[in-house]
Design an enzyme around this catalytic site. Sequence first.
Site, PDB file in Angstrom:
ATOM      1  N   GLU A   1       0.819  -1.216   0.000  1.00 49.84           N
ATOM      2  CA  GLU A   1       0.000   0.000   0.000  1.00 49.84           C
ATOM      3  C   GLU A   1       0.855   1.270   0.000  1.00 49.84           C
ATOM      4  O   GLU A   1       0.450   2.296  -0.541  1.00 49.84           O
ATOM      5  CB  GLU A   1      -0.954   0.008   1.202  1.00 49.84           C
ATOM      6  CG  GLU A   1      -2.090  -1.007   1.116  1.00 49.84           C
ATOM      7  CD  GLU A   1      -1.713  -2.385   1.653  1.00 49.84           C
ATOM      8  OE1 GLU A   1      -0.522  -2.616   1.954  1.00 49.84           O
ATOM      9  OE2 GLU A   1      -2.614  -3.235   1.768  1.00 49.84           O
TER      10      GLU A   1
ATOM     11  N   PHE B   1     -12.622  -7.232  13.507  1.00 51.05           N
ATOM     12  CA  PHE B   1     -11.521  -7.662  12.647  1.00 51.05           C
ATOM     13  C   PHE B   1     -11.120  -6.553  11.658  1.00 51.05           C
ATOM     14  O   PHE B   1     -11.966  -6.011  10.951  1.00 51.05           O
ATOM     15  CB  PHE B   1     -11.932  -8.920  11.882  1.00 51.05           C
ATOM     16  CG  PHE B   1     -10.851  -9.438  10.982  1.00 51.05           C
ATOM     17  CD1 PHE B   1      -9.635  -9.871  11.499  1.00 51.05           C
ATOM     18  CD2 PHE B   1     -11.028  -9.463   9.607  1.00 51.05           C
ATOM     19  CE1 PHE B   1      -8.637 -10.329  10.673  1.00 51.05           C
ATOM     20  CE2 PHE B   1     -10.021  -9.927   8.766  1.00 51.05           C
ATOM     21  CZ  PHE B   1      -8.826 -10.358   9.300  1.00 51.05           C
ATOM     22  N   GLN B   2      -9.856  -6.246  11.647  1.00 55.32           N
ATOM     23  CA  GLN B   2      -9.289  -5.238  10.746  1.00 55.32           C
ATOM     24  C   GLN B   2      -9.968  -3.880  10.854  1.00 55.32           C
ATOM     25  O   GLN B   2     -10.055  -3.130   9.891  1.00 55.32           O
ATOM     26  CB  GLN B   2      -9.291  -5.733   9.295  1.00 55.32           C
ATOM     27  CG  GLN B   2      -8.367  -6.921   9.120  1.00 55.32           C
ATOM     28  CD  GLN B   2      -8.057  -7.256   7.689  1.00 55.32           C
ATOM     29  OE1 GLN B   2      -8.845  -6.998   6.795  1.00 55.32           O
ATOM     30  NE2 GLN B   2      -6.896  -7.841   7.462  1.00 55.32           N
TER      31      GLN B   2
ATOM     32  N   LYS C   1     -18.024  -0.877   5.059  1.00 52.67           N
ATOM     33  CA  LYS C   1     -18.482  -1.817   4.036  1.00 52.67           C
ATOM     34  C   LYS C   1     -19.996  -1.744   3.831  1.00 52.67           C
ATOM     35  O   LYS C   1     -20.484  -1.874   2.704  1.00 52.67           O
ATOM     36  CB  LYS C   1     -18.061  -3.232   4.437  1.00 52.67           C
ATOM     37  CG  LYS C   1     -18.176  -4.229   3.312  1.00 52.67           C
ATOM     38  CD  LYS C   1     -17.581  -5.558   3.747  1.00 52.67           C
ATOM     39  CE  LYS C   1     -17.896  -6.649   2.743  1.00 52.67           C
ATOM     40  NZ  LYS C   1     -17.602  -7.967   3.294  1.00 52.67           N
TER      41      LYS C   1
ATOM     42  N   MET D   1      23.932   8.592   3.778  1.00 57.56           N
ATOM     43  CA  MET D   1      23.753   9.914   4.370  1.00 57.56           C
ATOM     44  C   MET D   1      23.901   9.869   5.892  1.00 57.56           C
ATOM     45  O   MET D   1      24.467  10.776   6.495  1.00 57.56           O
ATOM     46  CB  MET D   1      22.376  10.481   3.977  1.00 57.56           C
ATOM     47  CG  MET D   1      22.157  11.898   4.411  1.00 57.56           C
ATOM     48  SD  MET D   1      23.444  12.998   3.790  1.00 57.56           S
ATOM     49  CE  MET D   1      22.676  13.624   2.308  1.00 57.56           C
TER      50      MET D   1
END
Lengths: 183, 586
Positions: free
Chosen positions: B65, B127-128, B177, B486
């Site tokens: 993602e 969930f999630q 959803k 760096m």
Amino acid sequence: MATKRKITTADKKPAPRPDLIGGHTLSMYVNNEPGVLMRICQVFARRAYNIDSLVVSQGRDPRFSRLTLGISGDPAGLSQIIMQCTKLIDVIHCFEHMPQDAVVRELAMIKVMVKGGEKRTEVLQIVEHFGGKTVDLTESSIIVRIEGASDKVDAAMRLLVTYDIVETVRTGKVVMARGEGIT
Amino acid sequence: MATKTKTTKKRKPKEQLDGAQAMIKTLADLGVEYVFGYSGGAALPIFDALETVKSDIKFVLTRHEQGACHMADGYARATGKPAVVLVTSGPGAGNTITGIMTAQMDSIPMIIITGQQVTWMLGKDAFQEADIFGITIPVVKHNYLVRETNDLPRITREAFHIATTGRPGPVLIDVPKDISQSPFTGDMNAEIDLPGYNPEASYEIDDQDIEDAALIINAAKRPLILAGHGAMISGAEMELMELATRLNCPVTSTLLGKGVFPETHELALGMLGMHGTAYANKAVCECDLIINIGSRFDDRIIGKAEEFGKNAKIVHFDIDPSEMNKMITPDVQVIGDAKAALKKLLKKVDSLETTSWLEKLDGYKKKFPLSYAKQGGLRMQKVLDEFYELTNGEAIVTTDVGQHQMWAAQFYKNSESFKWISSGGAGTMGFGFPAAIGAQFACPDETVIAVCGDGGFQMTLCEIATACIHKLPVKILVLNNHYLGMVRQWQEMFFDNRESGVDLEGNPDFVKLAEAYGCKGINIKRPADVRKKLQEALAYNDGPVLINAECVKTDLVFPMIPAGAALEDMLTERPKHKMAKPIGST
Ligand SMILES: Cc1ncc(C[n+]2csc(CCOP(=O)(O)OP(=O)(O)O)c2C)c(N)n1
């Protein structure tokens, strides 16, 4: 202008926090939606400004809310924070109000334990002097209500501190710009 | 015998959309070309709508993602238009945070759509389920948690409007959803309703501010224009050129402003700041006027704020009032769109006599040129310099973050806007390669080069698969020093050369790795081979090509202004004495 003062039975004489004296009063007109307060609080927290008092209520138009915030901290950074708040999509406007241009009021309720009539009379005298009201009275306790400018509430608190205060609740200040000024 | 059936004209059922379909339709109406994303349970209805709604939207499945966000970011930086990121709830949404923050820091328009648990499960640790609305508040321009299916088209349109107007930025829409799945019965054309947002005001420039600015400008003897990303976003290239040439005024740019004024122009001083050119930083120290057009005076360009431009008057043009007085207090502030403001300003300013000032700066250019040692192995600067020559400075260059980024900024001179794509404000490692993929999707006919370090490339290298599937001819240049270079530079300079957490031992064979994905791989080991190998890479356009350049391990980027130090304290070579740890900034 002191806005937050913790008075407990354990600590009868709190030293006023110097950075609170001259606290800033901001008003905001914002969308009345969940999460708006979270966005605003994050702006202050990130710059380490403390919100000493906060009053939120629905506006006359229910799509909007009004906020009054009592803020302590460096005035220089504050003007930038006001702009950062104004930048939030949910904020319609945000202003700082100077004492001479605005009416500021708050309300405090103070619960004092009064064992014996003498103490009770003294407390009632103080309350009367400040134009306060007794809103609850039992054999052992008294709840008084004092309203007015924050410094008036502070002054009443200072006198009552010598009694057996067990709880205090303050609404935090609300502000309205004088005359034709916009809040 | 078949009975004669009554031939009733079959009425087409009225098209019944669900929320997700209404949302995708709205995105298509808004002209969205690409959706980058990664699927999952809570986003199923939206993914399905991508299939069921007829549109020209193309979906790109990424491998992470974060990659999706950086691709949308690269697409936006190459075109000025936003792309959409679509991911699932919880971990999917969580993986976008760095990408969103990167876009927010650099004012990049982006729409992020996250799936979410059903509304009645919110706040119950289902969930999630993650409070992505709350989590992302500090890193977005605005965000939404949708509570009504019928609000979806309006919110989508509002998100687009907010992301692309005023000072652009990412806007996230969290869609439970049940909201995306329920029938849509509302108005597809519901109007946007944003009483607290008025970007049109930025085109009204205050006349008095312009007068004040002109007064100061017309009196200047040693003026300097500082061109930032804001000038590019507003499309003020022509006005900027007119102003610089009329005033005979040198122009330096920020990292994100690279290209808004051609760096090959005789008035150009290149980038200023921590690793900017010595002459740009000298100009800041010695000028008597700084005209800042659309830069937010980032701490990496001003160094010690009290010392910055202390001999100069400062005029600050910015669309965002909250940038005024934040780092630097200007003498005159002009709030609004840079192009609109410059148009007005040009009516008020005359040409300036700056010959001796320009001569002085030319002297600095000769005394402190950008250069690098030709001996002692393969240097990143050499590879970048050759790439610049071979592409005539016309490629779209994306970078990751680190030494290679600063050298690319120094040696790849940009002559056009939207061709330099680098994570400035956030300094996000892992940005460069996926951003190049996004830019290549946006500009299929351009040469796109992703300049990466071996460290940052490994953070998002899984997107080689994405580049291969779509046969994108991105040139992935891995400038490999086997170090987090760096950071190692700072440890060498400020921490007695004590290496801690910077050795990238265990690096893969990058060419073999590329080949495992079906990507062409090329190794460069010797300076003498650079040109030939780069030509080979540039000639290959059947898909991505990874060039692994084995570079000097312990080189240092100069010039350098230690963080928080004054610009005058610039180092142009390895310091001979021990340096104090920088404390003013990071
Ligand atoms: C996600 C992330 N983590 C850590 C850092 C801190 N950081 C800045 S530059 C750098 C080293 C980058 O190393 P490499 O990608 O190999 O590039 P080089 O500097 O060697 O060119 C690190 C770790 C960062 N910018 N981003």
